[in-house]
Design a protein around this motif. Structure first.
Motif, PDB file in Angstrom:
ATOM      1  N   ARG A 274      43.402  70.625  59.252  1.00 48.06           N
ATOM      2  CA  ARG A 274      42.579  69.692  58.481  1.00 48.06           C
ATOM      3  C   ARG A 274      41.174  69.697  59.073  1.00 48.06           C
ATOM      4  N   PRO A 275      40.204  69.257  58.298  1.00 44.04           N
ATOM      5  CA  PRO A 275      38.824  69.279  58.797  1.00 44.04           C
ATOM      6  C   PRO A 275      38.629  68.348  59.994  1.00 44.04           C
ATOM      7  N   ILE A 276      37.819  68.791  60.963  1.00 43.84           N
ATOM      8  CA  ILE A 276      37.297  67.896  61.991  1.00 43.84           C
ATOM      9  C   ILE A 276      36.000  67.344  61.402  1.00 43.84           C
ATOM     10  N   VAL A 277      36.000  66.082  61.052  1.00 40.67           N
ATOM     11  CA  VAL A 277      34.936  65.527  60.201  1.00 40.67           C
ATOM     12  C   VAL A 277      33.555  65.720  60.820  1.00 40.67           C
ATOM     13  N   GLU A 278      33.422  65.469  62.138  1.00 39.63           N
ATOM     14  CA  GLU A 278      32.111  65.619  62.784  1.00 39.63           C
ATOM     15  C   GLU A 278      31.567  67.036  62.599  1.00 39.63           C
ATOM     16  N   ARG A 279      32.451  68.006  62.661  1.00 36.67           N
ATOM     17  CA  ARG A 279      32.020  69.403  62.558  1.00 36.67           C
ATOM     18  C   ARG A 279      31.699  69.774  61.105  1.00 36.67           C
ATOM     19  N   TYR A 280      32.450  69.233  60.192  1.00 35.10           N
ATOM     20  CA  TYR A 280      32.123  69.449  58.778  1.00 35.10           C
ATOM     21  C   TYR A 280      30.814  68.757  58.411  1.00 35.10           C
ATOM     22  N   GLU A 281      30.552  67.613  59.053  1.00 34.78           N
ATOM     23  CA  GLU A 281      29.263  66.947  58.813  1.00 34.78           C
ATOM     24  C   GLU A 281      28.112  67.850  59.259  1.00 34.78           C
ATOM     25  N   ALA A 282      28.255  68.451  60.440  1.00 35.26           N
ATOM     26  CA  ALA A 282      27.196  69.340  60.946  1.00 35.26           C
ATOM     27  C   ALA A 282      27.043  70.562  60.043  1.00 35.26           C
ATOM     28  N   ALA A 283      28.173  71.103  59.553  1.00 38.22           N
ATOM     29  CA  ALA A 283      28.126  72.261  58.656  1.00 38.22           C
ATOM     30  C   ALA A 283      27.454  71.894  57.336  1.00 38.22           C
ATOM     31  N   THR A 284      27.678  70.658  56.874  1.00 39.16           N
ATOM     32  CA  THR A 284      27.009  70.159  55.664  1.00 39.16           C
ATOM     33  C   THR A 284      25.508  70.040  55.910  1.00 39.16           C
ATOM     34  N   ASP A 285      25.144  69.577  57.092  1.00 41.46           N
ATOM     35  CA  ASP A 285      23.724  69.416  57.432  1.00 41.46           C
ATOM     36  C   ASP A 285      23.003  70.767  57.474  1.00 41.46           C
ATOM     37  N   VAL A 286      23.719  71.819  57.902  1.00 39.50           N
ATOM     38  CA  VAL A 286      23.127  73.163  57.905  1.00 39.50           C
ATOM     39  C   VAL A 286      22.686  73.537  56.489  1.00 39.50           C
ATOM     40  N   LEU A 287      23.567  73.294  55.512  1.00 37.42           N
ATOM     41  CA  LEU A 287      23.234  73.635  54.125  1.00 37.42           C
ATOM     42  C   LEU A 287      22.085  72.787  53.606  1.00 37.42           C
ATOM     43  N   ALA A 288      22.105  71.490  53.916  1.00 39.74           N
ATOM     44  CA  ALA A 288      21.029  70.610  53.440  1.00 39.74           C
ATOM     45  C   ALA A 288      19.681  71.077  53.991  1.00 39.74           C
ATOM     46  N   LEU A 289      19.667  71.459  55.264  1.00 39.02           N
ATOM     47  CA  LEU A 289      18.425  71.938  55.867  1.00 39.02           C
ATOM     48  C   LEU A 289      17.961  73.246  55.211  1.00 39.02           C
ATOM     49  N   LEU A 290      18.888  74.179  55.070  1.00 35.94           N
ATOM     50  CA  LEU A 290      18.557  75.484  54.493  1.00 35.94           C
ATOM     51  C   LEU A 290      18.065  75.324  53.051  1.00 35.94           C
ATOM     52  N   HIS A 291      18.729  74.443  52.289  1.00 35.37           N
ATOM     53  CA  HIS A 291      18.389  74.281  50.871  1.00 35.37           C
ATOM     54  C   HIS A 291      17.092  73.510  50.655  1.00 35.37           C
ATOM     55  N   GLY A 292      16.594  72.891  51.714  1.00 34.78           N
ATOM     56  CA  GLY A 292      15.303  72.220  51.608  1.00 34.78           C
ATOM     57  C   GLY A 292      14.122  73.151  51.842  1.00 34.78           C
ATOM     58  N   LYS A 293      14.411  74.413  52.161  1.00 32.24           N
ATOM     59  CA  LYS A 293      13.346  75.366  52.480  1.00 32.24           C
ATOM     60  C   LYS A 293      13.115  76.341  51.329  1.00 32.24           C
ATOM     61  N   THR A 294      11.903  76.867  51.277  1.00 32.88           N
ATOM     62  CA  THR A 294      11.623  77.992  50.391  1.00 32.88           C
ATOM     63  C   THR A 294      11.887  79.256  51.182  1.00 32.88           C
ATOM     64  N   LEU A 295      12.934  79.979  50.787  1.00 31.56           N
ATOM     65  CA  LEU A 295      13.397  81.119  51.572  1.00 31.56           C
ATOM     66  C   LEU A 295      12.925  82.426  50.948  1.00 31.56           C
ATOM     67  N   PRO A 296      12.636  83.415  51.768  1.00 35.05           N
ATOM     68  CA  PRO A 296      12.181  84.708  51.228  1.00 35.05           C
ATOM     69  C   PRO A 296      13.294  85.425  50.476  1.00 35.05           C
ATOM     70  N   GLU A 297      12.920  86.211  49.483  1.00 31.22           N
ATOM     71  CA  GLU A 297      13.891  87.004  48.737  1.00 31.22           C
ATOM     72  C   GLU A 297      13.980  88.431  49.272  1.00 31.22           C
ATOM     73  N   LYS A 298      13.055  88.785  50.164  1.00 31.96           N
ATOM     74  CA  LYS A 298      13.088  90.069  50.869  1.00 31.96           C
ATOM     75  C   LYS A 298      13.091  89.788  52.362  1.00 31.96           C
ATOM     76  N   LEU A 299      13.828  90.599  53.112  1.00 32.67           N
ATOM     77  CA  LEU A 299      13.891  90.420  54.560  1.00 32.67           C
ATOM     78  C   LEU A 299      13.528  91.726  55.251  1.00 32.67           C
ATOM     79  N   PRO A 300      12.790  91.644  56.363  1.00 30.52           N
ATOM     80  CA  PRO A 300      12.429  92.877  57.085  1.00 30.52           C
ATOM     81  C   PRO A 300      13.642  93.490  57.757  1.00 30.52           C
ATOM     82  N   LEU A 301      13.690  94.814  57.763  1.00 33.40           N
ATOM     83  CA  LEU A 301      14.787  95.515  58.418  1.00 33.40           C
ATOM     84  C   LEU A 301      14.312  96.902  58.821  1.00 33.40           C
TER      85      LEU A 301
END
Length: 508
Positions: A274-301
């Protein structure tokens, strides 16, 4: 028989033999045949023992010589292994009695003394010829590894892997097998005095049948076909402050990579998990942070650019098409041409809103098997993300669904709603124009899309790939699907599913 690929390796001691066989084990699988040739005492059984122990993940596993039993079988975690010794075989007709004619399906077969039954050996095989090298030491051997037929490619890959390990400084590292996933990738932990790293073997994905507008399924839905996207997305995530593993060495041409090891501490606990709620909260926060950014559609490689593919309407429709293609026939409910047309017409209309929404990086399999808890870090950096090579550009709701409706474990509805509220609250704090009701609708649509696809995916993994254990997830997927179909925006789809899509068999 003409050899297609061959190379030689000096093995000064048993440790070197174990390392060679571990490297080979990373590249072979059920259906492959390895023959071991050499005089008495040349080390054939020791080589076979090393490979079997590596696959078992048990350095103490009892692996006797099959000289007297002729055949010894092992049910190992990745697949069954058969170890045979033909020294006492007097006629090839005896192979049928011991289960070697025909060779068993879905089994890795190791055969010592293959020269006792030469015409019975398959055209596609790997031969390891071992010879004493007393000038190098009392336990020294030389191994000549030859690939015949289709196995020539495996031997060529083994040579490239050994060269990669040597150039990276890990040839003398201790190898330990890691469990794989549903893909063609395989992994090992490499241990040196200065720590542990992970070796990834990511062979070029073989082209499947061109069933989808002239493309294979993987190409049509933008699944990574080689290691290049992994390297590009890894560096992209790290640039955004996300804990993706640091890459130490990589070989884009051959598909090998050595990276940081995040360990094994996950985000779930208990049995059933079953989920460890604190860890799922942090994983949710990762998405919220990422989705608040304008991210590049091309990446250097490597001085060039990697274009992240878009999750377009055709890819989404092909994914959900796995449900009528694989799941419904299993449930004795195939669709007529008319019903199939209705199904895709409904979905084409329903997907217009998520496809028109602002796009972000969709990591795609952002769920418990691919999230590692890094307790020594802080904030969102505590969430290690390890599977992201299939990243595409698409609606922000997709990964939120992946996490909160975890395909592998039950996420209770109250926890799902609490975490969804947490995500929405974080997004609103960052962007006053964020529309919670609109996002909830997109979440329901992408939940229905993802879970429809998974019903088909797990049916396909069972029927096509011989992996029945995935069927146990279908009832959970069905439960998630019912939650999303309850949204008013999906009323028409809900009625259609009610009439045409039976639930999974109980107990699967």
């Amino acid at each position: 028989m003409t050899a297609s690929a061959t190379f030689s390796v000096a093995l000064p001691n048993e440790t070197a033999t174990a390392q060679l066989m571990a490297d080979l084990a990373l590249l072979v699988g059920p259906g492959d045949v390895i023959t071991l040739t050499g005089d008495l005492g040349a080390g054939k059984t020791a080589a076979a023992r090393s490979l079997i122990r590596y696959l078992a993940g048990d350095e103490e596993l009892e692996v006797p010589s099959p000289t007297f039993t002729l055949v010894q079988g092992y049910e190992l975690p990745p697949f069954p292994v058969m170890h045979a010794d033909l020294y006492r075989i007097e006629d090839e007709s005896e192979l049928e009695e011991i289960g070697l004619s025909p060779l068993p399906d879905a089994t890795l077969v190791l055969i010592e003394w293959p020269e006792r039954a030469p015409s019975a050996m398959p055209g596609d095989r790997i031969d390891i010829t071992l010879t004493h090298r007393p000038a190098l030491g009392p336990n020294a051997r030389a191994a000549e590894i030859t690939g015949y037929g289709k196995s020539a490619a495996v031997v060529a890959r083994l040579k490239a892997l050994r060269e990669f390990l040597d150039a990276s400084g890990y040839m003398d590292a201790t190898r330990k097998r890691m469990a794989g996933d549903a893909s063609t990738r395989s992994y090992a932990r490499l241990r040196r005095d200065d720590g542990v790293v992970i070796l990834m073997n990511f062979p070029q994905r073989p082209d499947g049948a061109a069933l989808y507008n002239g493309k294979s399924y993987s190409a049509a839905v933008h699944l990574a076909e080689n290691i290049t996207p992994f390297v590009a997305i890894d560096e992209g995530l790290r640039a955004q402050g996300i804990s993706a593993p640091k890459i130490h060495h990589f070989d884009l041409d051959h598909g090998f990579l050595i990276s940081e090891d995040f360990g094994t501490e996950g985000v779930i606990e208990g049995d059933p998990p079953r989920p460890i709620v604190e860890r799922y909260e942090a994983a949710t926060d990762v998405l919220a942070l990422l989705h608040g950014k304008t991210l590049p559609e091309k990446l250097p490689l490597n001085g060039q650019a990697y274009d992240i593919p878009a999750f377009d309407i055709e890819a989404l429709l092909i994914e959900i098409g796995l449900m009528p293609e694989w799941y419904l026939p299993d449930r004795n409910a195939p669709l007529s041409d008319e019903k199939r047309a209705e199904f895709f017409a409904m979905w084409r209309e329903l997907l217009k809103k998520p496809l028109a929404a602002p796009k972000t990086w969709i990591i795609r399999d952002y769920h418990s098997p691919n999230l590692i808890w890094l307790a020594d870090r802080t904030g969102i950096e505590r969430v290690g993300v390890i599977d992201f090579q299939d990243t595409v550009l698409g609606p922000k709701s997709y990964d939120v669904v992946s996490l909160l409706q975890d395909a592998r474990i039950d996420v209770p509805e109250n926890i799902e709603l609490t975490l969804l509220s947490r995500y929405i609250k974080a997004r609103r704090a960052d962007d006053a124009s964020f529309d919670p009701a609109g996002f909830a609708e997109l979440y329901a649509i992408m939940s229905a899309q993802r879970n429809t696809r998974l019903l088909g995916t797990f049916a396909r993994l069972n029927r096509r790939d011989g992996k029945p254990h995935y069927l146990r997830h279908q009832p959970r997927i069905w439960t998630y699907l019912q939650r999303s179909l309850a949204h008013p925006a999906l009323a028409h789809l809900r009625d259609w599913y009610l009439a045409n899509v039976p639930p999974p068999r109980s107990g699967t």
